[in-house]
Enzyme design. Structure first.
Site, PDB file in Angstrom:
ATOM      1  CG  MET A 221      26.708   0.063 -12.260  1.00 15.20           C
ATOM      2  SD  MET A 221      25.956  -1.545 -11.956  1.00 15.20           S
ATOM      3  CE  MET A 221      24.658  -1.561 -13.206  1.00 15.20           C
TER       4      MET A 221
ATOM      5  CG  MET B 110      16.667   3.309 -11.252  1.00  9.33           C
ATOM      6  SD  MET B 110      17.436   2.793 -12.803  1.00  9.33           S
ATOM      7  CE  MET B 110      17.575   1.017 -12.565  1.00  9.33           C
TER       8      MET B 110
ATOM      9  CG  ASP C 268      23.419   0.637 -17.203  1.00  8.58           C
ATOM     10  OD1 ASP C 268      22.699   1.536 -16.733  1.00  8.58           O
ATOM     11  OD2 ASP C 268      23.008  -0.234 -17.989  1.00  8.58           O
TER      12      ASP C 268
ATOM     13  CG  HIS D  37      20.971   2.912 -20.735  1.00 10.10           C
ATOM     14  ND1 HIS D  37      20.417   4.079 -20.240  1.00 10.10           N
ATOM     15  CD2 HIS D  37      21.200   2.128 -19.652  1.00 10.10           C
ATOM     16  CE1 HIS D  37      20.300   3.989 -18.919  1.00 10.10           C
ATOM     17  NE2 HIS D  37      20.790   2.816 -18.534  1.00 10.10           N
TER      18      HIS D  37
ATOM     19  CG  ASP E 197      17.648   1.324 -16.691  1.00  2.00           C
ATOM     20  OD1 ASP E 197      17.642   0.181 -17.155  1.00  2.00           O
ATOM     21  OD2 ASP E 197      18.694   1.932 -16.355  1.00  2.00           O
ATOM     22  N   GLY E 198      15.005  -1.173 -16.399  1.00  2.00           N
ATOM     23  CA  GLY E 198      14.993  -2.368 -15.565  1.00  2.00           C
ATOM     24  C   GLY E 198      13.797  -3.262 -15.852  1.00  2.00           C
ATOM     25  N   GLY E 199      14.066  -4.432 -16.379  1.00  2.72           N
ATOM     26  CA  GLY E 199      13.002  -5.398 -16.632  1.00  2.72           C
ATOM     27  C   GLY E 199      12.065  -5.013 -17.761  1.00  2.72           C
TER      28      GLY E 199
ATOM     29  N   GLY F  63      18.000  -4.192 -21.717  1.00  2.52           N
ATOM     30  CA  GLY F  63      19.244  -4.953 -21.793  1.00  2.52           C
ATOM     31  C   GLY F  63      18.970  -6.362 -22.264  1.00  2.52           C
ATOM     32  CB  SER F  64      17.968  -9.448 -20.477  1.00  2.00           C
ATOM     33  OG  SER F  64      17.366  -8.675 -19.487  1.00  2.00           O
TER      34      SER F  64
ATOM     35  CG  HIS G 216      21.817   4.849 -15.535  1.00  2.00           C
ATOM     36  ND1 HIS G 216      21.099   3.687 -15.417  1.00  2.00           N
ATOM     37  CD2 HIS G 216      21.579   5.546 -14.390  1.00  2.00           C
ATOM     38  CE1 HIS G 216      20.468   3.671 -14.267  1.00  2.00           C
ATOM     39  NE2 HIS G 216      20.742   4.777 -13.616  1.00  2.00           N
TER      40      HIS G 216
ATOM     41  N   GLY H 105      21.803  -1.830 -10.257  1.00  2.00           N
ATOM     42  CA  GLY H 105      22.985  -2.636  -9.958  1.00  2.00           C
ATOM     43  C   GLY H 105      23.224  -3.794 -10.905  1.00  2.00           C
ATOM     44  CG  PHE H 106      23.160  -6.886 -10.266  1.00  2.00           C
ATOM     45  CD1 PHE H 106      24.427  -7.408 -10.498  1.00  2.00           C
ATOM     46  CD2 PHE H 106      22.858  -6.372  -9.012  1.00  2.00           C
ATOM     47  CE1 PHE H 106      25.377  -7.439  -9.478  1.00  2.00           C
ATOM     48  CE2 PHE H 106      23.801  -6.399  -7.985  1.00  2.00           C
ATOM     49  CZ  PHE H 106      25.067  -6.930  -8.222  1.00  2.00           C
ATOM     50  N   GLY H 107      21.643  -6.172 -14.498  1.00  2.00           N
ATOM     51  CA  GLY H 107      20.685  -6.421 -15.563  1.00  2.00           C
ATOM     52  C   GLY H 107      19.905  -7.696 -15.254  1.00  2.00           C
ATOM     53  N   GLY H 108      18.856  -7.922 -16.043  1.00  2.00           N
ATOM     54  CA  GLY H 108      18.142  -9.191 -15.968  1.00  2.00           C
ATOM     55  C   GLY H 108      17.217  -9.377 -14.785  1.00  2.00           C
TER      56      GLY H 108
HETATM   57  C1  DX5 Z   1      20.455  -1.693 -13.906  1.00  2.00           C
HETATM   58  C2  DX5 Z   1      20.833  -0.920 -15.150  1.00  2.00           C
HETATM   59  C3  DX5 Z   1      20.015  -1.290 -16.338  1.00  2.00           C
HETATM   60  C4  DX5 Z   1      20.096  -2.728 -16.759  1.00  2.00           C
HETATM   61  C5  DX5 Z   1      18.862  -3.093 -17.510  1.00  2.00           C
HETATM   62  O1  DX5 Z   1      20.995  -1.095 -12.784  1.00  2.00           O
HETATM   63  O2  DX5 Z   1      20.659   0.475 -14.936  1.00  2.00           O
HETATM   64  O3  DX5 Z   1      20.279  -0.419 -17.419  1.00  2.00           O
HETATM   65  O4  DX5 Z   1      21.212  -3.015 -17.542  1.00  2.00           O
HETATM   66  O5  DX5 Z   1      18.883  -4.454 -17.843  1.00  2.00           O
HETATM   67  P1  DX5 Z   1      17.542  -5.275 -18.114  1.00  2.00           P
HETATM   68  O6  DX5 Z   1      16.838  -4.621 -19.271  1.00  2.00           O
HETATM   69  O7  DX5 Z   1      18.048  -6.655 -18.441  1.00  2.00           O
HETATM   70  O8  DX5 Z   1      16.730  -5.221 -16.855  1.00  2.00           O
HETATM   71 ZN    ZN Z   2      20.712   1.848 -16.682  1.00  2.00          ZN
END
Ligand code: DX5
Ligand code: ZN
Length: 223
Positions: A36, A136, A34, A32, A174-176, A196-197, A65, A141-144
Site C-alpha cells: 500500500m 475485493m 499487501d 499474500h 480478499d477481505g473479511g 488475514g485476521s 497485491h 486499505g486495512f485488515g480486520g
Molecule cells: C486489505 C488487504 C487484505 C487484508 C485482509 O486491503 O488487501 O489482504 O489484509 O485482512 P482480513 O482477512 O483480516 O480482512
Molecule cells: Zn490483499
C-alpha cells in the site's frame, strides 16, 4: 482447486520471516503480500525490498497485491523481488493492457483487481489476458474489516463469464474471509481465499487454515 493465501498484513512484523515459515508449515498455498502506498489507499505497508528479504524463507508462491496508484512503474521491482503473481487495480492510474504485458514480460502471472464499488464487467475485456481476478470483499486499505455480502453477485457473474468463455480463471477474494463467510464466497465461484485476521488471530494457524479449506471445499459447486 481451493487455495488459501494468508495475508501477512496481520502478522507480527517484528518476526516477518518467521511468520512466513509458520504459514508455510501451517498449510498455506501461497503468501499474500499487501503493498500500500498511502495514496491509492489510506495506509502504507511495505515495498519490494521487504518482499525480497522474505523470499528466502519459502518456495511457496508470493501473491503480491499492489494497492498503489502507478503499478506499471514498479512491476519490474516486484518481479525482481520474487513475486510470482502480481495483482493491480483496474482503478489505478496505469494503462491496463500495458501493465498486464509488463507483468507477463517479467515472468509473473497477471491478476486484475476491482474495488467493491466497481462493476466486475469492467474486467471482462481483459479476461483472456490474465491468470487471476481479485474481487475485493472489503474496501482496500486495512485488515480486520467485515465482509461485504453485496460483492457476492460480482463473483457469480465473473465465474459465469469465465465458464462461457471456457476460461479456467482463478477467482480470489480478499477481505473479511473467515469461518462465517468463506462458504458464501466459494459457493459464488471463488477458489482462492485471502485471510488475514482469520488465520493470524487464532493461536493455531494450521487448524484455522484446515478449517477454512474444509468449509470452502464443501461449498464449492463442483464438489
Ligand atoms: C486489505 C488487504 C487484505 C487484508 C485482509 O486491503 O488487501 O489482504 O489484509 O485482512 P482480513 O482477512 O483480516 O480482512
Ligand atoms: Zn490483499
Amino acid at each position: 482447486m481451493i487455495k488459501i493465501a494468508p495475508s501477512l498484513l496481520s502478522c507480527d512484523f517484528s518476526r516477518f520471516g518467521e511468520e512466513v515459515v509458520r504459514m508455510a508449515n501451517s498449510g498455506a498455498d501461497m503468501m499474500h503480500l499487501d503493498v500500500m502506498d498511502g495514496h491509492f489507499v489510506p495506509n502504507i505497508t511495505f515495498g519490494a525490498p521487504i518482499i525480497e528479504s522474505l523470499r528466502k524463507y519459502t518456495k511457496l508462491p508470493f501473491d503480491v497485491h499492489l494497492m498503489i496508484s502507478e503499478p506499471l512503474r514498479f512491476i519490474a521491482d516486484f518481479a525482481k523481488a520474487g513475486a510470482d503473481i502480481i495483482t493491480f487495480n483496474i482503478e489505478a492510474d496505469s494503462p491496463v493492457v500495458e501493465t498486464i504485458a509488463a507483468i507477463r514480460a517479467a515472468g509473473c502471472s497477471a491478476s486484475l483487481c476491482v474495488k467493491p464499488a466497481t462493476p466486475v464487467e469492467e474486467l471482462f475485456p481483459f479476461l483472456d489476458l490474465i491468470d487471476m481476478v481479485l474481487i475485493m470483499t472489503v474496501e482496500p486499505g486495512f485488515g480486520g474489516q467485515p465482509f461485504m455480502p453485496e460483492t457476492l453477485g460480482k463473483i457469480e457473474r465473473l465465474r459465469m463469464a469465465c465458464k462461457r468463455r471456457g476460461l479456467k480463471m482463478d477467482i480470489e477474494v480478499d477481505g473479511g474471509i473467515a469461518k462465517s463467510t468463506i462458504a458464501l464466497a466459494a459457493k459464488a465461484g471463488a477458489n482462492t481465499f485471502v485471510a488475514g485476521s482469520a488465520v493470524f488471530g487464532p493461536p493455531d494457524a494450521k487448524a484455522a487454515i484446515e478449517h477454512l479449506r474444509h468449509l470452502a471445499t464443501a461449498a464449492t459447486p463442483e464438489n
